[in-house]
Design a protein around this motif. Structure first.
Motif, PDB file in Angstrom:
ATOM      1  N   LEU A 159       0.804  -1.239   0.000  1.00 15.69           N
ATOM      2  CA  LEU A 159       0.000   0.000   0.000  1.00 15.69           C
ATOM      3  C   LEU A 159       0.838   1.291   0.000  1.00 15.69           C
ATOM      4  O   LEU A 159       0.327   2.369  -0.299  1.00 15.69           O
ATOM      5  CB  LEU A 159      -0.974   0.058   1.199  1.00 15.69           C
ATOM      6  N   LEU A 160       2.116   1.172   0.370  1.00 18.48           N
ATOM      7  CA  LEU A 160       2.942   2.387   0.465  1.00 18.48           C
ATOM      8  C   LEU A 160       4.001   2.468  -0.632  1.00 18.48           C
ATOM      9  O   LEU A 160       4.610   3.524  -0.826  1.00 18.48           O
ATOM     10  CB  LEU A 160       3.644   2.442   1.836  1.00 18.48           C
ATOM     11  N   GLY A 161       4.226   1.354  -1.314  1.00 15.75           N
ATOM     12  CA  GLY A 161       5.235   1.346  -2.379  1.00 15.75           C
ATOM     13  C   GLY A 161       6.631   1.151  -1.828  1.00 15.75           C
ATOM     14  O   GLY A 161       6.809   0.644  -0.710  1.00 15.75           O
ATOM     15  N   ASN A 162       7.631   1.552  -2.605  1.00 13.03           N
ATOM     16  CA  ASN A 162       9.018   1.402  -2.183  1.00 13.03           C
ATOM     17  C   ASN A 162       9.357   2.435  -1.101  1.00 13.03           C
ATOM     18  O   ASN A 162       9.193   3.633  -1.317  1.00 13.03           O
ATOM     19  CB  ASN A 162       9.957   1.598  -3.380  1.00 13.03           C
ATOM     20  N   ARG A 163       9.799   1.934   0.031  1.00  9.29           N
ATOM     21  CA  ARG A 163      10.177   2.834   1.129  1.00  9.29           C
ATOM     22  C   ARG A 163      11.625   2.588   1.497  1.00  9.29           C
ATOM     23  O   ARG A 163      12.045   1.427   1.670  1.00  9.29           O
ATOM     24  CB  ARG A 163       9.279   2.609   2.361  1.00  9.29           C
ATOM     25  N   LYS A 164      12.385   3.663   1.609  1.00  5.69           N
ATOM     26  CA  LYS A 164      13.815   3.544   1.899  1.00  5.69           C
ATOM     27  C   LYS A 164      14.089   3.824   3.371  1.00  5.69           C
ATOM     28  O   LYS A 164      13.475   4.723   3.956  1.00  5.69           O
ATOM     29  CB  LYS A 164      14.583   4.549   1.024  1.00  5.69           C
ATOM     30  N   ALA A 165      15.031   3.052   3.935  1.00  7.37           N
ATOM     31  CA  ALA A 165      15.485   3.330   5.301  1.00  7.37           C
ATOM     32  C   ALA A 165      16.937   3.781   5.217  1.00  7.37           C
ATOM     33  O   ALA A 165      17.764   3.132   4.589  1.00  7.37           O
ATOM     34  CB  ALA A 165      15.389   2.071   6.160  1.00  7.37           C
ATOM     35  N   LYS A 166      17.243   4.926   5.821  1.00  9.97           N
ATOM     36  CA  LYS A 166      18.589   5.470   5.791  1.00  9.97           C
ATOM     37  C   LYS A 166      18.883   6.135   7.121  1.00  9.97           C
ATOM     38  O   LYS A 166      17.951   6.541   7.830  1.00  9.97           O
ATOM     39  CB  LYS A 166      18.704   6.488   4.642  1.00  9.97           C
ATOM     40  N   PHE A 167      20.164   6.263   7.425  1.00  7.85           N
ATOM     41  CA  PHE A 167      20.516   6.802   8.753  1.00  7.85           C
ATOM     42  C   PHE A 167      19.991   8.218   8.969  1.00  7.85           C
ATOM     43  O   PHE A 167      19.611   8.584  10.084  1.00  7.85           O
ATOM     44  CB  PHE A 167      22.038   6.745   8.949  1.00  7.85           C
ATOM     45  N   ASN A 168      19.917   9.023   7.882  1.00  7.26           N
ATOM     46  CA  ASN A 168      19.506  10.411   8.074  1.00  7.26           C
ATOM     47  C   ASN A 168      17.995  10.599   8.254  1.00  7.26           C
ATOM     48  O   ASN A 168      17.510  11.718   8.303  1.00  7.26           O
ATOM     49  CB  ASN A 168      20.057  11.312   6.958  1.00  7.26           C
ATOM     50  N   HIS A 169      17.274   9.480   8.386  1.00  9.00           N
ATOM     51  CA  HIS A 169      15.854   9.580   8.714  1.00  9.00           C
ATOM     52  C   HIS A 169      15.657   9.749  10.217  1.00  9.00           C
ATOM     53  O   HIS A 169      14.551  10.011  10.671  1.00  9.00           O
ATOM     54  CB  HIS A 169      15.103   8.329   8.241  1.00  9.00           C
ATOM     55  N   SER A 170      16.721   9.551  10.990  1.00  6.82           N
ATOM     56  CA  SER A 170      16.603   9.676  12.449  1.00  6.82           C
ATOM     57  C   SER A 170      17.641  10.675  12.969  1.00  6.82           C
ATOM     58  O   SER A 170      18.835  10.524  12.706  1.00  6.82           O
ATOM     59  CB  SER A 170      16.822   8.300  13.097  1.00  6.82           C
ATOM     60  N   PRO A 171      17.202  11.694  13.715  1.00 11.56           N
ATOM     61  CA  PRO A 171      18.147  12.680  14.260  1.00 11.56           C
ATOM     62  C   PRO A 171      19.208  12.026  15.158  1.00 11.56           C
ATOM     63  O   PRO A 171      20.354  12.486  15.191  1.00 11.56           O
ATOM     64  CB  PRO A 171      17.254  13.613  15.074  1.00 11.56           C
ATOM     65  N   ALA A 172      18.843  10.947  15.853  1.00 15.34           N
ATOM     66  CA  ALA A 172      19.801  10.272  16.737  1.00 15.34           C
ATOM     67  C   ALA A 172      20.962   9.691  15.927  1.00 15.34           C
ATOM     68  O   ALA A 172      22.121   9.748  16.350  1.00 15.34           O
ATOM     69  CB  ALA A 172      19.104   9.169  17.522  1.00 15.34           C
ATOM     70  N   PHE A 173      20.655   9.139  14.754  1.00 12.55           N
ATOM     71  CA  PHE A 173      21.711   8.543  13.921  1.00 12.55           C
ATOM     72  C   PHE A 173      22.571   9.633  13.266  1.00 12.55           C
ATOM     73  O   PHE A 173      23.765   9.436  13.041  1.00 12.55           O
ATOM     74  CB  PHE A 173      21.111   7.611  12.865  1.00 12.55           C
ATOM     75  N   ILE A 174      21.946  10.778  12.967  1.00 12.50           N
ATOM     76  CA  ILE A 174      22.727  11.903  12.419  1.00 12.50           C
ATOM     77  C   ILE A 174      23.717  12.392  13.481  1.00 12.50           C
ATOM     78  O   ILE A 174      24.900  12.616  13.197  1.00 12.50           O
ATOM     79  CB  ILE A 174      21.786  13.050  11.961  1.00 12.50           C
ATOM     80  N   TYR A 175      23.223  12.528  14.712  1.00 10.70           N
ATOM     81  CA  TYR A 175      24.098  12.935  15.825  1.00 10.70           C
ATOM     82  C   TYR A 175      25.236  11.927  16.002  1.00 10.70           C
ATOM     83  O   TYR A 175      26.394  12.312  16.214  1.00 10.70           O
ATOM     84  CB  TYR A 175      23.259  13.049  17.111  1.00 10.70           C
ATOM     85  N   PHE A 176      24.903  10.636  15.859  1.00  9.55           N
ATOM     86  CA  PHE A 176      25.899   9.568  15.981  1.00  9.55           C
ATOM     87  C   PHE A 176      27.002   9.740  14.933  1.00  9.55           C
ATOM     88  O   PHE A 176      28.198   9.692  15.261  1.00  9.55           O
ATOM     89  CB  PHE A 176      25.190   8.214  15.807  1.00  9.55           C
ATOM     90  N   VAL A 177      26.606   9.960  13.688  1.00  4.38           N
ATOM     91  CA  VAL A 177      27.584  10.100  12.597  1.00  4.38           C
ATOM     92  C   VAL A 177      28.457  11.340  12.817  1.00  4.38           C
ATOM     93  O   VAL A 177      29.685  11.285  12.659  1.00  4.38           O
ATOM     94  CB  VAL A 177      26.861  10.154  11.225  1.00  4.38           C
ATOM     95  N   VAL A 178      27.841  12.447  13.233  1.00  2.00           N
ATOM     96  CA  VAL A 178      28.591  13.683  13.478  1.00  2.00           C
ATOM     97  C   VAL A 178      29.586  13.464  14.638  1.00  2.00           C
ATOM     98  O   VAL A 178      30.770  13.804  14.526  1.00  2.00           O
ATOM     99  CB  VAL A 178      27.634  14.862  13.793  1.00  2.00           C
ATOM    100  N   ALA A 179      29.100  12.877  15.727  1.00  3.48           N
ATOM    101  CA  ALA A 179      29.950  12.678  16.914  1.00  3.48           C
ATOM    102  C   ALA A 179      31.129  11.762  16.599  1.00  3.48           C
ATOM    103  O   ALA A 179      32.275  12.052  16.978  1.00  3.48           O
ATOM    104  CB  ALA A 179      29.121  12.096  18.060  1.00  3.48           C
ATOM    105  N   LEU A 180      30.861  10.663  15.892  1.00  2.56           N
ATOM    106  CA  LEU A 180      31.953   9.730  15.577  1.00  2.56           C
ATOM    107  C   LEU A 180      32.917  10.332  14.555  1.00  2.56           C
ATOM    108  O   LEU A 180      34.122  10.034  14.580  1.00  2.56           O
ATOM    109  CB  LEU A 180      31.375   8.401  15.063  1.00  2.56           C
ATOM    110  N   SER A 181      32.417  11.199  13.671  1.00  5.45           N
ATOM    111  CA  SER A 181      33.301  11.880  12.721  1.00  5.45           C
ATOM    112  C   SER A 181      34.230  12.827  13.466  1.00  5.45           C
ATOM    113  O   SER A 181      35.429  12.902  13.165  1.00  5.45           O
ATOM    114  CB  SER A 181      32.483  12.663  11.697  1.00  5.45           C
TER     115      SER A 181
END
Lengths: 200, 200
Positions: free
Chosen positions: A66-88
């Protein structure tokens, strides 16, 4: 020449170098501390880089009814963005400190005393990496188990590869936190065990 | 040469200026460090206790259409349970270290050297508190904003008082993390600035 109290070699008449004081006996542990310091910082850099790469490459697209193709990526969650920034930030920081530590071992371009100041920033980076790991871990756990109280559905049953990437990244990030703990412990240890210092 | 009492630099043969009589001046800061140490640990205890109390008392029941009365409580989320456990450990730890630090100031029941070892555990507690703050913060942010990518709804628009408790608790916990950073900095500083110790 004879009036001086410097000892001379009877065969060659050359001055025998005076026996070295006992300071060098204490020096090797200090040098070893710096070698261990660089080794730990290399580990930290490798871990931070790996964690960021695994997290960023964890992309998955699924066909949802019913929703079609849905992508999951790290930048869909602010917590994962913070994770990538902090580890960088941790990775970049470790790279700078590797260069500084290595320059102390090879050539005293930086003062050894200067490196002690890295201990202060190590503490901040530990706080950053630990909070980022906790933040991403908390959100990833909701993705894995869901939360029936507030109706948040499980995500990992659908996006399996994506969640494996997140889990791997979190494990490496936890390892980076442990390395940072050892780095700070090493700084405290090397400061505490300085030769001929009176007890605190 | 050996009979002279003026020390010379072994590398350059120059006379080293006599050491400045700064040793007596360095002794009072050591005591002040312990007073500051106790003050920071009291702050840490107060912050940890406050964070736990605010989080645990944040209970709210709302009438949800079609679902009836629904309660929101911290133990509905594993991240918040971890937060309460971690902050309780930090509170208990700070209480023990307050007693030990105070006993050093009032009466040397514990060795002052012994207290340096607290620096090692402070690092672990910082990791614990920072990760717990991150974990609870990550989940609380999902509660506040939701996540449209995976269909997680906002919770804070319904449970306002509950979310205010969580936000307050997180702010106090962040403050506890900062206090822990200062505690470790103080340990590194007091070890680094020990009187008459040779440079590392």
């Amino acid at each position: 020449m004879a009036s001086t109290d410097k000892p001379t070699d009877p065969e060659h008449g050359k001055e025998i170098p005076p026996p070295k004081p006992e300071v060098p006996a204490a020096a090797p542990p200090a040098v070893n501390c710096f070698v261990l310091d660089v080794a730990l910082r290399v580990l930290l850099f490798a871990a931070a880089l790996t964690a960021v790469i695994i997290m960023v490459t964890g992309e998955q697209t699924k066909l949802i009814p019913l929703l079609g193709n849905r992508k999951a990526k790290f930048n869909h969650s602010p917590a994962f963005i913070y994770f990538v920034v902090a580890l960088s930030v941790a990775g970049l920081y470790s790279l700078i400190t590797i260069l500084a530590s290595t320059s102390v071992i090879l050539k005293p371009f930086f003062s050894k005393k200067f490196l002690v100041y890295f201990a202060y920033t190590d503490v901040l980076i530990l706080g950053l990496v630990a909070s980022a790991t906790g933040s991403a871990g908390g959100v990833a756990y909701v993705g894995l188990k869901g939360n029936k109280h507030v109706g948040w559905i499980k995500v990992c049953s659908t996006y399996d590869t994506y969640c494996q990437h997140i889990a791997g990244s979190l494990a490496v990030s936890l390892f980076a936190s442990v390395v940072l703990v050892f780095l700070i412990w090493l700084s405290i240890f090397s400061l505490h065990r300085r030769p001929s210092a009176p007890p605190l």
